[in-house]
Design a protein around this motif. Structure first.
Motif, PDB file in Angstrom:
ATOM      1  N   SER A  92      23.461 -43.151  30.479  1.00 46.41           N
ATOM      2  CA  SER A  92      22.057 -43.365  31.641  1.00 46.41           C
ATOM      3  C   SER A  92      23.736 -42.205  32.218  1.00 46.41           C
ATOM      4  O   SER A  92      23.182 -42.379  33.888  1.00 46.41           O
ATOM      5  CB  SER A  92      22.746 -44.581  32.446  1.00 46.41           C
ATOM      6  OG  SER A  92      22.316 -45.438  30.679  1.00 46.41           O
ATOM      7  N   LEU A  93      24.440 -41.560  32.218  1.00 44.68           N
ATOM      8  CA  LEU A  93      24.866 -40.572  32.793  1.00 44.68           C
ATOM      9  C   LEU A  93      25.114 -38.998  32.690  1.00 44.68           C
ATOM     10  O   LEU A  93      26.300 -38.260  33.414  1.00 44.68           O
ATOM     11  CB  LEU A  93      27.087 -40.939  33.028  1.00 44.68           C
ATOM     12  CG  LEU A  93      27.084 -42.418  32.892  1.00 44.68           C
ATOM     13  CD1 LEU A  93      28.541 -42.375  33.196  1.00 44.68           C
ATOM     14  CD2 LEU A  93      26.835 -42.500  35.060  1.00 44.68           C
TER      15      LEU A  93
ATOM     16  N   ARG B  31      23.679 -49.044  33.061  1.00 45.42           N
ATOM     17  CA  ARG B  31      23.349 -48.694  31.604  1.00 45.42           C
ATOM     18  C   ARG B  31      22.316 -49.896  31.917  1.00 45.42           C
ATOM     19  O   ARG B  31      21.411 -49.643  31.412  1.00 45.42           O
ATOM     20  CB  ARG B  31      24.090 -49.346  30.346  1.00 45.42           C
ATOM     21  CG  ARG B  31      23.423 -49.435  29.176  1.00 45.42           C
ATOM     22  CD  ARG B  31      22.807 -47.818  28.909  1.00 45.42           C
ATOM     23  NE  ARG B  31      21.664 -47.778  27.455  1.00 45.42           N
ATOM     24  CZ  ARG B  31      21.340 -46.669  27.065  1.00 45.42           C
ATOM     25  NH1 ARG B  31      21.454 -45.838  28.302  1.00 45.42           N
ATOM     26  NH2 ARG B  31      20.633 -46.337  26.057  1.00 45.42           N
TER      27      ARG B  31
ATOM     28  N   ASP C 237      19.961 -48.255  34.563  1.00 41.08           N
ATOM     29  CA  ASP C 237      18.590 -47.350  33.549  1.00 41.08           C
ATOM     30  C   ASP C 237      17.466 -47.992  32.424  1.00 41.08           C
ATOM     31  O   ASP C 237      16.354 -47.652  32.943  1.00 41.08           O
ATOM     32  CB  ASP C 237      19.889 -46.609  32.997  1.00 41.08           C
ATOM     33  CG  ASP C 237      18.742 -45.694  32.373  1.00 41.08           C
ATOM     34  OD1 ASP C 237      17.883 -45.120  32.469  1.00 41.08           O
ATOM     35  OD2 ASP C 237      19.634 -45.093  31.251  1.00 41.08           O
TER      36      ASP C 237
ATOM     37  N   SER D 214      20.273 -40.571  36.743  1.00 35.88           N
ATOM     38  CA  SER D 214      21.589 -40.546  36.655  1.00 35.88           C
ATOM     39  C   SER D 214      22.572 -39.825  37.729  1.00 35.88           C
ATOM     40  O   SER D 214      23.447 -39.902  37.645  1.00 35.88           O
ATOM     41  CB  SER D 214      21.472 -39.554  35.144  1.00 35.88           C
ATOM     42  OG  SER D 214      21.086 -38.073  35.449  1.00 35.88           O
TER      43      SER D 214
ATOM     44  N   ARG E 283      25.685 -41.805  37.952  1.00 40.34           N
ATOM     45  CA  ARG E 283      26.993 -41.283  38.190  1.00 40.34           C
ATOM     46  C   ARG E 283      27.994 -41.628  39.675  1.00 40.34           C
ATOM     47  O   ARG E 283      28.949 -41.506  39.962  1.00 40.34           O
ATOM     48  CB  ARG E 283      26.707 -39.881  37.937  1.00 40.34           C
ATOM     49  CG  ARG E 283      26.712 -39.168  36.934  1.00 40.34           C
ATOM     50  CD  ARG E 283      26.356 -37.402  37.207  1.00 40.34           C
ATOM     51  NE  ARG E 283      27.114 -36.895  37.021  1.00 40.34           N
ATOM     52  CZ  ARG E 283      28.412 -36.815  36.423  1.00 40.34           C
ATOM     53  NH1 ARG E 283      27.774 -36.996  35.125  1.00 40.34           N
ATOM     54  NH2 ARG E 283      29.627 -35.799  35.682  1.00 40.34           N
TER      55      ARG E 283
END
Length: 291
Positions: free
Chosen positions: A178-179, A211, A214, A221, A225
């Motif tokens: 997810s990043l 997570r 997402d 993303s 982040r």
């Protein structure tokens, strides 16, 4: 006077051909300390910079080349002390054209054990730029340093592994899915920073939510982040409050890290100044060879 400045880290090295205090050429190499045995450092240096060596040549090095596993150990100096002392630790060499010295790191045993290598040279450069500075130096990176400076000396410091922690989550944990990318969301960062500063003990309980957001909500993303960064830096600021609270702060880092820490500290009402890490490293090394 021409000489060579070197910042030799764990994963890479940077070298500059200097004319007095001014760099006139620069080179990078991926052969950091962790890829070399002690007997390979001189050869590696000459592979990179042999054409800069024309007769007797002064070489001043900071960073992990002075570690026990490096080129030649530069024993730690205990704080409180000035960031640099003399011209460094002389290094035995096979090429008699080279006058090589390595800057020792700094250490403390109280209130807890801590060490630094390389950052002491940045601090010396910072004090060369701001000679009357009394406050906190923030040196963000893989292992961020918070340093109390007073009367030209390092009084105490705190290392926080925020940069490395971010990379571990982003590259090795379930959050990596997810990043991706390098996007960013200022609002998400600000919210997470405030939350972690207020309730740092909840930081670890918030991580898996990145997570889940997402999977269930399609969170971008870049927002994930920024949220992770805000949570980690917020917890870092909570842990290092005694170093920065009520003090002026100089942030010495990269173009990537300085704006993030500047934003975080200014949100707490802290007066900040910024200084590029490469500039401060060169100023620190130059102070060893120029009057």
């Amino acid at each position: 006077m021409r000489w060579i400045a070197v910042d030799w880290g764990t994963t890479s090295l940077r070298a500059w051909l200097m004319d007095g205090e001014a760099p006139i050429d620069a080179r990078n190499d991926e052969r950091g300390m962790n890829r070399l045995t002690p007997d390979a450092f001189e050869r590696t240096f000459l592979d990179l910079a042999a054409d800069w060596v024309d007769g007797p040549t002064t070489v001043r090095i900071c960073g992990m080349a002075g570690a026990r596993q490096g080129w030649h150990e530069g024993p730690y100096r205990a704080v409180p002390c000035t960031p640099l002392d003399g011209a460094g630790v002389k290094v035995p060499v096979d090429d008699d054209r080279l006058d090589v010295a390595i800057v020792p790191g700094l250490s403390q045993t109280a209130p807890h054990a801590d060490v630094m290598r390389g950052e002491e040279t940045q601090i010396a450069g910072l004090l060369a730029r701001f000679p009357d500075f009394d406050g906190c130096a923030c040196l963000p990176g893989t292992h961020t340093k918070w340093v109390h400076l007073s009367a030209g000396e390092v009084v105490s410091f705190q290392t926080v592994m925020t940069g490395e922690t971010f990379q571990l989550y982003a590259k090795s944990s379930v959050l990596r899915h997810s990043l991706g990318g390098d996007g960013w969301d200022d609002d998400a960062f600000d919210t997470a920073l405030s939350e972690a500063l207020s309730r740092p003990e909840r930081m670890v309980a918030r991580l898996f939510g990145l997570r889940a957001a997402d999977l269930l909500q399609g969170q971008e993303s870049g927002a994930a982040r920024a949220t992770l960064s805000g949570l980690l830096i917020g917890a870092e600021l909570a842990a290092t409050r005694p170093w920065w609270l009520g003090r002026d702060v100089v942030i010495c880092g990269s173009d990537r890290t300085m704006p993030v820490y500047d934003r975080a500290l200014r949100a707490q009402g802290v007066t900040t100044r910024t200084l590029p890490a490469a500039e401060s490293t060169l100023a620190g090394l130059a102070s060893l060879v120029t009057p």
